[in-house]
Scaffold this motif. Structure first.
Motif, PDB file in Angstrom:
ATOM      1  N   LYS A 165      10.832-105.717  -9.613  1.00  0.00           N
ATOM      2  CA  LYS A 165      11.490-104.402  -9.775  1.00  0.00           C
ATOM      3  C   LYS A 165      11.057-103.555  -8.552  1.00  0.00           C
ATOM      4  CE  LYS A 165      12.171-100.293 -12.598  1.00  0.00           C
ATOM      5  NZ  LYS A 165      11.496 -99.529 -13.999  1.00  0.00           N
ATOM      6  N   LYS A 166       9.740-103.436  -8.420  1.00  0.00           N
ATOM      7  CA  LYS A 166       9.321-102.797  -6.959  1.00  0.00           C
ATOM      8  C   LYS A 166       9.699-103.169  -5.695  1.00  0.00           C
ATOM      9  CE  LYS A 166       6.725 -99.376  -9.009  1.00  0.00           C
ATOM     10  NZ  LYS A 166       7.237 -98.100  -8.871  1.00  0.00           N
ATOM     11  N   LEU A 167       9.670-104.729  -5.606  1.00  0.00           N
ATOM     12  CA  LEU A 167      10.002-105.318  -4.271  1.00  0.00           C
ATOM     13  C   LEU A 167      11.544-105.094  -4.321  1.00  0.00           C
ATOM     14  CD1 LEU A 167       8.043-108.821  -4.709  1.00  0.00           C
ATOM     15  CD2 LEU A 167       7.603-106.669  -3.213  1.00  0.00           C
TER      16      LEU A 167
ATOM     17  N   ALA B 267       6.235-112.679  -1.077  1.00  0.00           N
ATOM     18  CA  ALA B 267       6.990-111.469  -0.792  1.00  0.00           C
ATOM     19  C   ALA B 267       6.983-111.127   0.689  1.00  0.00           C
ATOM     20  CB  ALA B 267       6.577-110.142  -1.445  1.00  0.00           C
TER      21      ALA B 267
ATOM     22  N   VAL C 256       5.477-105.104   0.744  1.00  0.00           N
ATOM     23  CA  VAL C 256       4.121-105.371  -0.049  1.00  0.00           C
ATOM     24  C   VAL C 256       3.460-103.846  -0.147  1.00  0.00           C
ATOM     25  CG1 VAL C 256       1.966-106.363  -0.163  1.00  0.00           C
ATOM     26  CG2 VAL C 256       3.751-107.899   0.161  1.00  0.00           C
TER      27      VAL C 256
ATOM     28  N   ARG D 205       4.636-101.186  -0.368  1.00  0.00           N
ATOM     29  CA  ARG D 205       5.308-100.118  -1.303  1.00  0.00           C
ATOM     30  C   ARG D 205       5.090-100.928  -2.651  1.00  0.00           C
ATOM     31  NH1 ARG D 205      10.592 -99.806   1.887  1.00  0.00           N
ATOM     32  NH2 ARG D 205       9.900-101.645   2.779  1.00  0.00           N
ATOM     33  N   LEU D 206       4.757-102.160  -2.844  1.00  0.00           N
ATOM     34  CA  LEU D 206       4.485-102.593  -4.170  1.00  0.00           C
ATOM     35  C   LEU D 206       3.076-102.034  -4.546  1.00  0.00           C
ATOM     36  CD1 LEU D 206       4.484-104.817  -6.466  1.00  0.00           C
ATOM     37  CD2 LEU D 206       3.889-106.531  -5.084  1.00  0.00           C
TER      38      LEU D 206
ATOM     39  N   ASN E  30       0.386 -98.556  -7.822  1.00  0.00           N
ATOM     40  CA  ASN E  30       1.377 -99.102  -8.339  1.00  0.00           C
ATOM     41  C   ASN E  30       0.915-100.471  -9.026  1.00  0.00           C
ATOM     42  OD1 ASN E  30       3.279 -97.203  -7.870  1.00  0.00           O
ATOM     43  ND2 ASN E  30       4.170 -98.284  -6.002  1.00  0.00           N
ATOM     44  N   LEU E  31      -0.002-101.252  -8.147  1.00  0.00           N
ATOM     45  CA  LEU E  31      -0.622-102.387  -8.410  1.00  0.00           C
ATOM     46  C   LEU E  31      -1.401-102.478  -9.910  1.00  0.00           C
ATOM     47  CD1 LEU E  31       0.256-105.295  -7.412  1.00  0.00           C
ATOM     48  CD2 LEU E  31      -1.788-105.100  -6.167  1.00  0.00           C
TER      49      LEU E  31
ATOM     50  N   GLU F 225       8.139-106.631 -13.434  1.00  0.00           N
ATOM     51  CA  GLU F 225       7.657-105.301 -12.687  1.00  0.00           C
ATOM     52  C   GLU F 225       7.315-105.529 -11.249  1.00  0.00           C
ATOM     53  OE1 GLU F 225       7.466-102.436 -14.445  1.00  0.00           O
ATOM     54  OE2 GLU F 225       8.383-103.709 -16.264  1.00  0.00           O
ATOM     55  N   ILE F 226       6.824-106.522 -10.934  1.00  0.00           N
ATOM     56  CA  ILE F 226       6.558-106.797  -9.329  1.00  0.00           C
ATOM     57  C   ILE F 226       7.800-106.895  -8.691  1.00  0.00           C
ATOM     58  CG2 ILE F 226       5.745-108.522  -7.795  1.00  0.00           C
ATOM     59  CD1 ILE F 226       3.501-109.136  -9.761  1.00  0.00           C
TER      60      ILE F 226
END
Length: 456
Positions: free
Chosen positions: A220-222, A158, A163, A165-166, A173-174, A217-218
């Protein structure tokens, strides 16, 4: 012939490796010249070594064109598993692309000798996830059969600008993704980045099912972060007239920031200076940065500032301080408009990355540009009208100090204070005004009749 000409061709220190996907529908209307589907040219294969894909997944005759804009899924796989993923005569990977309606690029020849190779998957969200699952299952089976490795984690690449914001504030989030999916997630260190490679590796450990759930999920955030950045960029670039934005190279995945280096912080006793070959249309901008940021901008042994200058195609010099306790240092950037955009954008991003500004605080810097003294009045406008319009349009503070003494070139300074896009837009608008003044002066000179000898 095109493959032969392009393969191995070097440009900007990068070597092309080219392949193509046969369009089976082309040429069936009587043997004419094969027709490339609309939008296909956008999926150029400049750095790809091997591609497998279904035209319907990427905007060909069978699929929606807007999917070209979606963030692809990029994963790292152990080099020893690449053969199993491709399969005999490419049958395995072709089956994956067919079932998932994906376009899969396997970068086999990049980073020769590396223990891992990147795979880029272009498709819908569902298609990317399905292709990722099939590849993970293949690798797990290969690992069990060969006993080469005990564990095959999912590794997602990524862009560094996404990253943060992930991860989320304080890693929330993580942590939530880990808890919801039963996985363990780690992210490669910032120090591993270079100006040419701004991707970080997100390593997900767990069973295939758990890793696949985490991938959803990862990504989606990216994707959310990427879409927000693209929307923000499109808004700002509407104001940036006269620049080829697509060619600037700053925004590989939304708004980019410059990767950090392990440079020393604090002021330096000698100025840093790196000047690559300069081209025409040179502009000079004097940008002021916090003194403690100088070391981070220069980098270890000057490596960072050299890479930045090479990337932007600009000369970048850091002037010596007037006094030891000077709070700001002047960075002198010389180059054409697009080089200015690249260099200044990276410097703004670097200061944000290195936490010289808080998470909620925009990076605002002061920049000085010189204009002919004859154009200063036009920048101000009657009763300050033009400068007020400039400030309203760009959101930057524009100051033309009064009572300036023009320098030896009959030029005076204009100060611009604001965030990156505000400053860039103001710079471009002011340069437009200067250009108009110069054109009018040239026209006036051409219209003045030449003096004649007095008659006797």
């Amino acid at each position: 012939m095109a493959l032969e000409k392009l393969t191995g061709h070097c440009f900007d220190n990068h070597s092309f490796s080219v392949s193509y996907i046969l369009d089976e529908e082309a040429g069936r209307d009587g043997g004419g010249r094969p027709q490339v589907p609309r939008g296909a040219s956008k999926m150029g294969t400049g750095s790809r070594e091997q591609e497998f894909g279904q035209p319907g997944a990427m905007g060909g005759p069978q699929g929606p064109r807007q999917r070209q804009q979606e963030l692809p899924l990029r994963i790292l796989v152990p080099t020893q598993f690449v053969g199993a993923i491709i399969g005999k005569e490419g049958l395995t990977i072709k089956n994956i692309t067919k079932q998932t309606q994906s376009k899969v690029d396997i970068h086999r020849k990049e980073n020769a000798g590396a223990t891992e190779k990147a795979i880029t998957i272009h498709s819908s969200k569902e298609g990317c996830s399905q292709a990722c699952r099939m590849i993970l299952e293949l690798m797990e089976k290969e690992a069990n059969d060969t006993k080469i490795v005990e564990e095959v984690p999912l590794k997602i690449l990524a862009h560094n600008s996404l990253v943060g914001r992930l991860i989320g504030k304080e890693g929330r989030n993580l942590k939530k993704i880990e808890q919801d999916t039963g996985t363990k997630i780690t992210i490669s260190a910032l120090q591993d980045l270079t100006i040419y490679n701004q991707e970080r590796t997100i390593t997900v450990r767990g069973g295939v099912e758990e890793c696949c759930n985490a991938e959803v999920e990862i990504m989606k955030k990216l994707r959310e972060a990427h879409e927000n950045d693209v929307a923000s960029l499109n808004q700002q670039t509407n104001m940036m007239s006269g620049l080829n934005m697509s060619a600037l190279g700053i925004f590989s995945s939304g708004l980019s920031v410059l990767p950090p280096t392990s440079g020393l912080r604090g002021s330096l006793s000698t100025p840093a200076n790196y000047s690559p070959l300069l081209t025409a249309e040179q502009e000079v901008v004097y940008l002021f940065i916090p003194t403690p940021a100088v070391g981070a901008l220069i980098g270890k042994k000057g490596q960072h500032i050299k890479e930045l200058a090479h990337f932007a195609g600009a000369s970048i010099k850091i002037a010596a301080p007037d006094s030891p306790d000077e709070p700001e240092r002047m960075v002198i950037i010389t180059g054409p408009p697009e080089a200015q955009f690249k260099a200044q954008g990276r410097i703004y991003g670097k200061l944000k990355e290195e936490n010289f500004f808080t998470a909620k605080e925009e990076v605002k810097l002061e920049a000085h540009i010189k204009v002919p003294s004859t154009a200063a009045g036009r920048v101000i406008g009657k009763g300050g009208k033009t400068v007020n319009e400039l400030q309203n349009l760009t959101s930057a503070e524009v100051i033309v100090p009064r009572d300036q003494t023009p320098d030896e070139n009959d030029e005076v300074f204009v100060k611009i204070i604001g965030h990156f896009f505000a400053s860039q837009t103001a710079q471009r608008k002011i340069r437009e005004i200067v250009q108009q003044v110069r054109q009018q002066e040239r026209k006036h000179q051409q219209m003045v009749p030449t003096s004649t000898q007095p008659s006797k």
